[in-house]
Design a protein around this motif. Sequence first.
Motif, mmCIF file in Angstrom:
data_model
loop_
_atom_site.group_PDB
_atom_site.id
_atom_site.type_symbol
_atom_site.label_atom_id
_atom_site.label_comp_id
_atom_site.label_asym_id
_atom_site.label_seq_id
_atom_site.Cartn_x
_atom_site.Cartn_y
_atom_site.Cartn_z
ATOM 1 N N MET A 166 -51.421 53.672 -27.937
ATOM 2 C CA MET A 166 -52.050 54.690 -27.110
ATOM 3 C C MET A 166 -51.055 55.226 -26.092
ATOM 4 O O MET A 166 -51.149 54.939 -24.900
ATOM 5 C CB MET A 166 -53.268 54.073 -26.432
ATOM 6 C CG MET A 166 -54.356 53.785 -27.443
ATOM 7 S SD MET A 166 -55.650 52.748 -26.804
ATOM 8 C CE MET A 166 -56.473 53.853 -25.698
ATOM 9 N N ALA A 192 -49.045 58.417 -24.300
ATOM 10 C CA ALA A 192 -49.278 59.829 -23.986
ATOM 11 C C ALA A 192 -48.323 60.725 -24.767
ATOM 12 O O ALA A 192 -47.228 60.313 -25.141
ATOM 13 C CB ALA A 192 -49.095 60.062 -22.484
ATOM 14 N N PRO A 196 -55.902 57.332 -18.622
ATOM 15 C CA PRO A 196 -56.555 56.900 -19.867
ATOM 16 C C PRO A 196 -56.798 58.063 -20.839
ATOM 17 O O PRO A 196 -56.617 57.908 -22.051
ATOM 18 C CB PRO A 196 -57.891 56.305 -19.384
ATOM 19 C CG PRO A 196 -57.633 55.882 -17.987
ATOM 20 C CD PRO A 196 -56.636 56.867 -17.433
ATOM 21 N N MET A 225 -55.000 60.682 -21.122
ATOM 22 C CA MET A 225 -53.702 61.027 -21.701
ATOM 23 C C MET A 225 -53.274 59.982 -22.723
ATOM 24 O O MET A 225 -52.646 60.318 -23.724
ATOM 25 C CB MET A 225 -52.649 61.188 -20.596
ATOM 26 C CG MET A 225 -52.882 62.438 -19.755
ATOM 27 S SD MET A 225 -51.813 62.575 -18.324
ATOM 28 C CE MET A 225 -50.222 62.861 -19.099
ATOM 29 N N ALA A 226 -53.631 58.726 -22.487
ATOM 30 C CA ALA A 226 -53.294 57.668 -23.449
ATOM 31 C C ALA A 226 -53.998 57.921 -24.775
ATOM 32 O O ALA A 226 -53.463 57.646 -25.844
ATOM 33 C CB ALA A 226 -53.688 56.298 -22.903
ATOM 34 N N MET A 227 -55.192 58.452 -24.700
ATOM 35 C CA MET A 227 -55.944 58.749 -25.927
ATOM 36 C C MET A 227 -55.604 60.141 -26.461
ATOM 37 O O MET A 227 -56.178 60.591 -27.440
ATOM 38 C CB MET A 227 -57.447 58.655 -25.658
ATOM 39 C CG MET A 227 -57.871 57.254 -25.263
ATOM 40 S SD MET A 227 -59.634 57.145 -24.979
ATOM 41 C CE MET A 227 -59.698 56.135 -23.521
ATOM 42 N N GLU A 252 -54.433 49.369 -22.754
ATOM 43 C CA GLU A 252 -53.709 50.602 -22.394
ATOM 44 C C GLU A 252 -54.624 51.708 -21.890
ATOM 45 O O GLU A 252 -54.240 52.877 -21.909
ATOM 46 C CB GLU A 252 -52.876 51.118 -23.585
ATOM 47 C CG GLU A 252 -51.764 50.150 -23.993
ATOM 48 C CD GLU A 252 -50.889 50.730 -25.082
ATOM 49 O OE1 GLU A 252 -49.733 51.036 -24.790
ATOM 50 O OE2 GLU A 252 -51.375 50.872 -26.226
ATOM 51 N N GLU A 273 -46.295 57.501 -32.664
ATOM 52 C CA GLU A 273 -47.567 58.182 -32.406
ATOM 53 C C GLU A 273 -47.390 59.699 -32.415
ATOM 54 O O GLU A 273 -48.292 60.429 -32.841
ATOM 55 C CB GLU A 273 -48.157 57.717 -31.076
ATOM 56 C CG GLU A 273 -48.676 56.283 -31.153
ATOM 57 C CD GLU A 273 -49.472 55.873 -29.926
ATOM 58 O OE1 GLU A 273 -50.056 56.759 -29.268
ATOM 59 O OE2 GLU A 273 -49.531 54.672 -29.631
ATOM 60 N N ASP A 291 -52.792 49.165 -31.456
ATOM 61 C CA ASP A 291 -53.281 49.514 -30.131
ATOM 62 C C ASP A 291 -54.799 49.321 -30.158
ATOM 63 O O ASP A 291 -55.370 48.986 -31.201
ATOM 64 C CB ASP A 291 -52.844 50.917 -29.689
ATOM 65 C CG ASP A 291 -53.493 52.055 -30.449
ATOM 66 O OD1 ASP A 291 -52.993 53.197 -30.321
ATOM 67 O OD2 ASP A 291 -54.504 51.852 -31.161
#
Lengths: 308, 172, 786
Positions: free
Chosen positions: A1, A3, A39, A41-43, B52, C99, C255
């Motif tokens: 995850m 960014a 979070p 941005m992580a997704m 995360e 990713e 992840d």
Amino acid sequence: MKAAPFSYARPSSIAEVCELLASADADVRIVAGGQTLIPLMAMRLARPSLLVDINWIPELKGIERGEHQLAIRACTRQASAERDECVARDLPLLLKALRFVGHPPTRARGTIGGSIANADPAAEIGLVAAVLDARVKLTGLVGTQCVSRMVPAREFVEGPMQTVREDFELLEEACFPVWDAGGHVGAGFQEVAVRDGDFALVAAAAQVSMNAEGTCERIAFGVTNAAVTPVCADQATARSLIGTRLTAVDIQAAAHALDDRLNPPNDLHANAAYRRHLVPHLLARALTEARDEAHVEARDDAPEVAGA
Amino acid sequence: MRSRIPIRDVNAADVRLHVNGEEHVVPVQPRVTLLDCLRDHLGMTGTHAGCEHGACGACTVQLDGEAVRACLIYAPMAEGYSITTVEGLQPNLSELHVLQESFWDAHALQCGYCTPGMLVAAAGLLARNADPSQAEIREALSANLCRCTGYVQIVEAVRLAADRLQQRKPAP
Amino acid sequence: MAGQGRFVADIRLPGMLECALVTSPYPRARILEVNREAARALPGVHEVLSGLTLAAQVTPLTHGIEVAGIAWYPLAVDCARYVGEWVAVVVAEDRYVAEDAVELVDVSYEPLTPVVDVEAAMEPDSPIVHEAVGTNVIYRRTFTWNDVDDDFESAPERLSHRVRWGRSSTVPIETFGVVAAYDPGTDLLDIWASIQMPKFSEQIATALRIPHSNVRVHYDVDVGGSYGVKRGLKHAVLVGYLARQLGRPVRLLEDRLENMIGGDAHGPDRIFDIDVAFERDGRVRSLIIRALDDCGAFPGRSVLQLGKPIGAITGPYRIGSVRYEAICVCTNKTGQVAVRGFGQAPTNFALEATMDRVAAATGMDRLEVRRHNYIQSHEFPYRIPSGTEYDSGDYETVHQKLLDRADWPTLVARRDALRAKGMLAGIGFASVLEPSGGNAAFEPLLNPHNDTTTWMESCFVKVDHDGCVTTSIATPTSGQAHETLMATVIGEELGIEPELIRVVHADTLTALPGNTPVASRMAIMMGGAAAGAARQIRDTVIAIGAHDMQVRVDEVEYANGDVVVRGRPDECRTWMQIVAIAHRQYHRMPPGFQPGLQAHFVYQVPKGERLPAADGTVQMYPCYAFEAHLPLVEIDPVTGRVRVREYYVGHDCGTIINPGVVRGMLIGGIAHGIGAALLEEFRYDSEGQPLVGTLLDYPMPTTLDIPDVQIVEHCTPSPLTSHGQKGAGESGYMGAPAAIASAVNDALGPLGLRCERLPIRLTELGERLAAASRSGTLPAPEDLQR
């Protein structure tokens, strides 16, 4: 995850923030506490090309007592506000609400302004801002000048995560009215969440001021996550309660005053029907908590609201 | 006018981090989190990744003594702070922190994955509250998930550490 | 604890590459094309592999049972069968780049109609998840033990009910990860993984079509929790293949998004329909149980997870006959994996819900009904209708000790005081078994072609020139303190301080046979193996000492490593003298002895010698631990929010080798069970889209959700094990969900409401209470105060 790639800017003044926001570049996002944005941005649900870090601007931190108001600069950490003497004395409702905001590490980074600007219906600080009729200061570049405008919190939020803030504007400050005209002030904050510290499925906030004779001289209350914006008692409703002793019967009526304006959402954790059911009960509890805190004895016992 | 505002582009550039009392300069992209920076670029693998997205607490570190989640901070944002990780809790290489000893004695760890985060959060608590109640301990650790222990022995360990620290204090 | 652990994420090999997965957004779709060009062109990307390429090079992965027509590959080939299924993998310099590249892989799909509801999946017109199978019902068998029909006919009372166990899992804080590195010089594939899986290296080798001895799995990796789920077979086959292809080490570290949906780590998802026949005094005569399990798109171990509970199908009760129908059905959802207890926790929930129903029907107290049904201590070993013999137990005593510890009358008074304040409040009860010792008997039971009965654990112990003891264990550890266990057992046998014993982990090439820590078996099996090896060392020491003193073995005594002639204390050989003889002075050794001082022991599970009978009677696990739970919960009558205020548990797992470890497991299991009862579920919408993908949507208990748990221990040793120990690795989780459900139902009882489904969701309970309030069945607050 991880960014998506972004450029990172570290302005050192409000003017510089405005300059960056006004630039013609594509998606620019401000990061303050980051507890909500990072979070996303992580997704990769948020993917700004430029991240503007406003944590390095001294003028954006601090709490200042003005005339009948407390001005909280946008990047003031929630944990700082929680520990602040002025907040404890002058904004008891905000202090209570802060205890429901996430967990200690959330509040160590999250900011007052960031939360209000995000306008998440499940968030507590925005509800307090609406109930207390706070005003937010929005600042942006117009031509070559930084221009500010004050917007009432109740008009600031238009919908879930939607506000009147333009893309080129920074939320610089939130000014909360302080009820310091004499009288005993009490606050109540009630929330239902799946676990303590989780997002509010519904939250209710109330603040009252009672005089020495035990009658109400000022009152404000509202709920969040039960409609597209926070729903607050209007002037007529407030007026009808002034002069009363806020008995169980008064509170029951008040608790239902918002029923017609509710439009609760359905989501993963709670259905609309459940939220609608909760609103009058949470309002009653919040109002009772506020009244009791204002050290006034009502004739009846602490009420529960019977089914509508 | 725009050019004077410091902007890092997407590529790796030096970030200065003060970790456990030492300065480090490491070239990373702005999007690299403090968590990944500590683990993958500074070789400090004690801080763990669990989600995360800020929901589990395994990545807890301290910024200026306050427990925060390292997965929710980008490396450049962590400049200028004094960062403490679990590796920095020990007074020296041959001595454990009182909390670490107490966790061991109280069987407060099983798989050990959440433990660094718990220790760092607990250390932050004891630094500002030397005599925490059970409720205060639970509140301070409420953002740290554990799937092994059910928390009871962790809370006992923190209380044990608090007692030991009190005993070690010189008499007034 | 000092941050020096070595988890998979901490492993650093030169040149190591990282993986990220391209996953299906559809619950069911034909895969038309996987366009990898743009992704491969991204700097830092080394490979983008699709399912078609991989399927040509590997053998499909095995399931717990053979089902012709299910081809399970790490990457979907022609069809995606659940949202999140892995379709392609990107291998790159780091996870960030990987990713980025995932977003550039362009997959075209033809969406098809999915099947989401498990009962709909059994209908003849349902979409079929695996077309070649022809049905979604991949397993269905009814077992009948003793005369069920007769017992139902003659019993004065009967009732039927349905309960549901929602789909949850153990969700450890560390996700699954695996590193593979291939050395062409030695033709050896090295694997480091966060693993808890028997026959892991063998299955990797089989899938990659290489000899077993070409795979070496390293067990000296820290595992951040598992409780059953870390099987990682498709992950390991994927990186094993990639490492061999690319000539560089490759790591796949899930992840959290990949873990929650694509990791195939969901747990049982069951509907139980139960009929029970009983006497008016609450004694249960017979049970009919239909267990319907939604195993998702790939069953994994799930069918076997329906079979293992057969070994304790009647719980701790004296029930004469049982009919058990196990049905396993595929839907277009994430696949199921073994979860802590391997199906026992849901089964215990169903059994205990039934006992509470029997109590309500007879008007008896719930706890008294249990007492009427408990197997009595003098009846052990006790054979239940399905053929399993429980080794030992004293349920009545544990029950009473629990009530005493909880101070039952004051507990009831505290419940009533909460009710008087206007809250709903309830005390729950559950008495359940934790089968332990793990044998393989469910495999041949459900899988007639599988005639495996060997289920073992091993230990190697050596004493070196210095007199120091080292032991090597053949298994990974995910928090169960195996090192402590081994050192304690060996230390006790040899009379040495456990701290002086070094414990190392072997790898699969150097390890003796083992089955890894599943099935709550390690205290029993590792303990047994350690005891066996240590006893051999001790016997050898005695023999060497006696021979050197020219006396018979029965004339000496072993005293903490020294050998002393009985009655003549100054005639003695010390430990160090014997060590020197063993290692250096062969001329002083007894004739025919091997030099050195070492032993190995491979321990077959007790009572694991026989295959199941044709009618399905089987000796499942050898040892049966018992636990009784007594929680007090409080429910806000307006919000429906349940809080667990107090928790008491009585626990009997035989001899306890390390009390601190057992206590931690028991409380951890209870916490996990509270999560399963109140908070955790992998929910899907009607279109097959998962609604839960992050830890924000899957709330697990925090410090604020688990009370101080009070434990009262009892010890009924097992006659079958080295020290009388039974297992404890699944303890707490075996009974907590049932106990919490029982407590909530006790709280709702005055309103005539009942929960039949786990988890008990806040919004659902809140709405039911609101409806009860509107219809007047919820007493007004003033009434609750009477």
